[in-house]
Design a protein around this motif. Sequence first.
Motif, mmCIF file in Angstrom:
data_model
loop_
_atom_site.group_PDB
_atom_site.id
_atom_site.type_symbol
_atom_site.label_atom_id
_atom_site.label_comp_id
_atom_site.label_asym_id
_atom_site.label_seq_id
_atom_site.Cartn_x
_atom_site.Cartn_y
_atom_site.Cartn_z
ATOM 1 N N GLU A 1 0.832 -1.205 0.000
ATOM 2 C CA GLU A 1 0.000 0.000 0.000
ATOM 3 C C GLU A 1 0.868 1.257 0.000
ATOM 4 O O GLU A 1 1.644 1.481 0.927
ATOM 5 C CB GLU A 1 -0.924 -0.004 1.229
ATOM 6 C CG GLU A 1 -1.765 1.241 1.385
ATOM 7 C CD GLU A 1 -2.550 1.576 0.116
ATOM 8 O OE1 GLU A 1 -2.304 2.657 -0.454
ATOM 9 O OE2 GLU A 1 -3.410 0.740 -0.288
ATOM 10 N N LEU A 2 0.757 2.040 -1.078
ATOM 11 C CA LEU A 2 1.564 3.259 -1.190
ATOM 12 C C LEU A 2 1.209 4.307 -0.136
ATOM 13 O O LEU A 2 2.013 5.199 0.149
ATOM 14 C CB LEU A 2 1.406 3.863 -2.587
ATOM 15 C CG LEU A 2 2.123 3.133 -3.721
ATOM 16 C CD1 LEU A 2 1.666 3.661 -5.072
ATOM 17 C CD2 LEU A 2 3.635 3.276 -3.587
ATOM 18 N N ALA A 3 0.007 4.222 0.417
ATOM 19 C CA ALA A 3 -0.363 5.175 1.463
ATOM 20 C C ALA A 3 0.382 4.916 2.764
ATOM 21 O O ALA A 3 0.447 5.794 3.634
ATOM 22 C CB ALA A 3 -1.876 5.123 1.705
ATOM 23 N N ASP A 4 0.959 3.743 2.904
ATOM 24 C CA ASP A 4 1.719 3.372 4.107
ATOM 25 C C ASP A 4 3.172 3.774 3.893
ATOM 26 O O ASP A 4 3.993 2.985 3.421
ATOM 27 C CB ASP A 4 1.589 1.868 4.355
ATOM 28 C CG ASP A 4 2.263 1.423 5.641
ATOM 29 O OD1 ASP A 4 2.993 2.233 6.262
ATOM 30 O OD2 ASP A 4 2.094 0.242 6.009
ATOM 31 N N LEU A 5 3.502 5.013 4.235
ATOM 32 C CA LEU A 5 4.837 5.542 3.951
ATOM 33 C C LEU A 5 5.918 4.819 4.758
ATOM 34 O O LEU A 5 7.050 4.683 4.292
ATOM 35 C CB LEU A 5 4.870 7.043 4.235
ATOM 36 C CG LEU A 5 3.935 7.889 3.354
ATOM 37 C CD1 LEU A 5 4.073 9.369 3.705
ATOM 38 C CD2 LEU A 5 4.229 7.665 1.888
ATOM 39 N N ALA A 6 5.567 4.355 5.952
ATOM 40 C CA ALA A 6 6.550 3.613 6.743
ATOM 41 C C ALA A 6 6.913 2.309 6.029
ATOM 42 O O ALA A 6 8.085 1.900 6.006
ATOM 43 C CB ALA A 6 5.997 3.327 8.136
ATOM 44 N N SER A 7 5.925 1.649 5.435
ATOM 45 C CA SER A 7 6.189 0.413 4.694
ATOM 46 C C SER A 7 7.065 0.682 3.478
ATOM 47 O O SER A 7 7.991 -0.077 3.188
ATOM 48 C CB SER A 7 4.865 -0.223 4.260
ATOM 49 O OG SER A 7 5.096 -1.359 3.454
ATOM 50 N N ILE A 8 6.794 1.769 2.771
ATOM 51 C CA ILE A 8 7.632 2.131 1.624
ATOM 52 C C ILE A 8 9.078 2.301 2.069
ATOM 53 O O ILE A 8 10.008 1.759 1.465
ATOM 54 C CB ILE A 8 7.130 3.418 0.943
ATOM 55 C CG1 ILE A 8 5.737 3.221 0.362
ATOM 56 C CG2 ILE A 8 8.109 3.855 -0.155
ATOM 57 C CD1 ILE A 8 5.144 4.493 -0.225
ATOM 58 N N GLY A 9 9.268 3.069 3.126
ATOM 59 C CA GLY A 9 10.619 3.326 3.607
ATOM 60 C C GLY A 9 11.337 2.052 4.003
ATOM 61 O O GLY A 9 12.523 1.873 3.715
ATOM 62 N N ARG A 10 10.618 1.145 4.650
ATOM 63 C CA ARG A 10 11.221 -0.111 5.110
ATOM 64 C C ARG A 10 11.624 -0.989 3.917
ATOM 65 O O ARG A 10 12.745 -1.519 3.870
ATOM 66 C CB ARG A 10 10.232 -0.849 6.008
ATOM 67 C CG ARG A 10 10.762 -2.138 6.590
ATOM 68 C CD ARG A 10 9.814 -2.682 7.645
ATOM 69 N NE ARG A 10 8.472 -2.938 7.123
ATOM 70 C CZ ARG A 10 7.399 -2.188 7.376
ATOM 71 N NH1 ARG A 10 7.499 -1.107 8.150
ATOM 72 N NH2 ARG A 10 6.224 -2.491 6.867
ATOM 73 N N VAL A 11 10.749 -1.151 2.934
ATOM 74 C CA VAL A 11 11.046 -1.996 1.774
ATOM 75 C C VAL A 11 12.170 -1.387 0.937
ATOM 76 O O VAL A 11 13.092 -2.086 0.506
ATOM 77 C CB VAL A 11 9.783 -2.221 0.924
ATOM 78 C CG1 VAL A 11 10.128 -2.977 -0.361
ATOM 79 C CG2 VAL A 11 8.734 -2.997 1.723
ATOM 80 N N VAL A 12 12.107 -0.078 0.726
ATOM 81 C CA VAL A 12 13.145 0.581 -0.075
ATOM 82 C C VAL A 12 14.500 0.486 0.608
ATOM 83 O O VAL A 12 15.519 0.202 -0.040
ATOM 84 C CB VAL A 12 12.764 2.051 -0.350
ATOM 85 C CG1 VAL A 12 13.958 2.823 -0.936
ATOM 86 C CG2 VAL A 12 11.584 2.124 -1.309
ATOM 87 N N ALA A 13 14.536 0.721 1.916
ATOM 88 C CA ALA A 13 15.810 0.650 2.638
ATOM 89 C C ALA A 13 16.420 -0.747 2.547
ATOM 90 O O ALA A 13 17.634 -0.899 2.340
ATOM 91 C CB ALA A 13 15.603 1.044 4.099
#
Length: 321
Positions: free
Chosen positions: A166-178
């Motif tokens: 879910e792109l609305a979950d910015l914490a998830s984006i940051g975790r996966v990208v990192a």
Amino acid sequence: MPVPAILFPADPLNPRRPDPHFAWEARLLRELGGEHHLVDHDALLAGHAEQAVRRVPRDRGPLWYRGWMLPSARYAGFATALAARGCALLTSPAGYATAHELPGWYGVFEGATPPSTWIPTAAAAVPGPEELAAAAARLGGSGPAIVKDYVKSRKHEWHEACYIPELADLASIGRVVARFVELQGEFLTGGVVLRRYEEFERLADGPGGSSGDHSGDNSGGGPDDSSGRGSGRAVEARVWWLDGEPVLVGPHPDAPHHDVEPDLTGVRPLVRMLGCRFVTTDLASRADGSGWRVVEVGDGQVSDLPHGIDATGLLASLIAA
């Protein structure tokens, strides 16, 4: 004009022979009356292009490369070293970068491929929260996506370093990208790309995902996957184009025994618009049956062939170009 020859990587253990992965192509080329020469792929990657091409005859003229993936900067050095010997790669460094890296081809294929956006990064730097939020917003700010670099993803670490539910979950984006940047390390190419997840028709067996891997997974990253995990891998075709015409249509290397017949009507004009001589397109069939999507574009010199395919027409076309 002299007939083009083809350059293959040498076997690291026996430099007078082709790398085992490409040996069958070299044998077929000889049967067709073609000529090949060997280069040192490890030396190319290390930036020692002059050493890498020392076995290529001087003044040989036009050349194609069929081998392992090279970063665009190393390919440029490769071309320069060959030019100093009176030889010419038929794919220019600019043409290679255009087909090899997503920002080079995306503008032409936008609308025919999953929506994408990217953040250029220096070395293995993780984009900041504001950059990632802006990138998510450019994709609509909600819904699933995948993360990759300009060339590859980490599909084998799907939940850990590839899929964003879910792109609305910015914490998830940051975790996966990192995690993705950490795993790619020195092999991260260009920057971080976010691609919309799309559902594709799937085979009944094998792991899911549309891979779009053009290189045989040799550069340290996993193959690209813009489709997601389902109950089988995506129904996918790889099409080889030379001067805007399809010269080989076959299955993706990850599913080499699956027959595919993609509709190329909408893809042909885009390939011609791209303007690169030798490219591949990976096409996946939409789950709703509405047609085919371009999931990846690649330089044909570093795109892998599926096991068991008849590459006679492809190689004959290259040496007749």
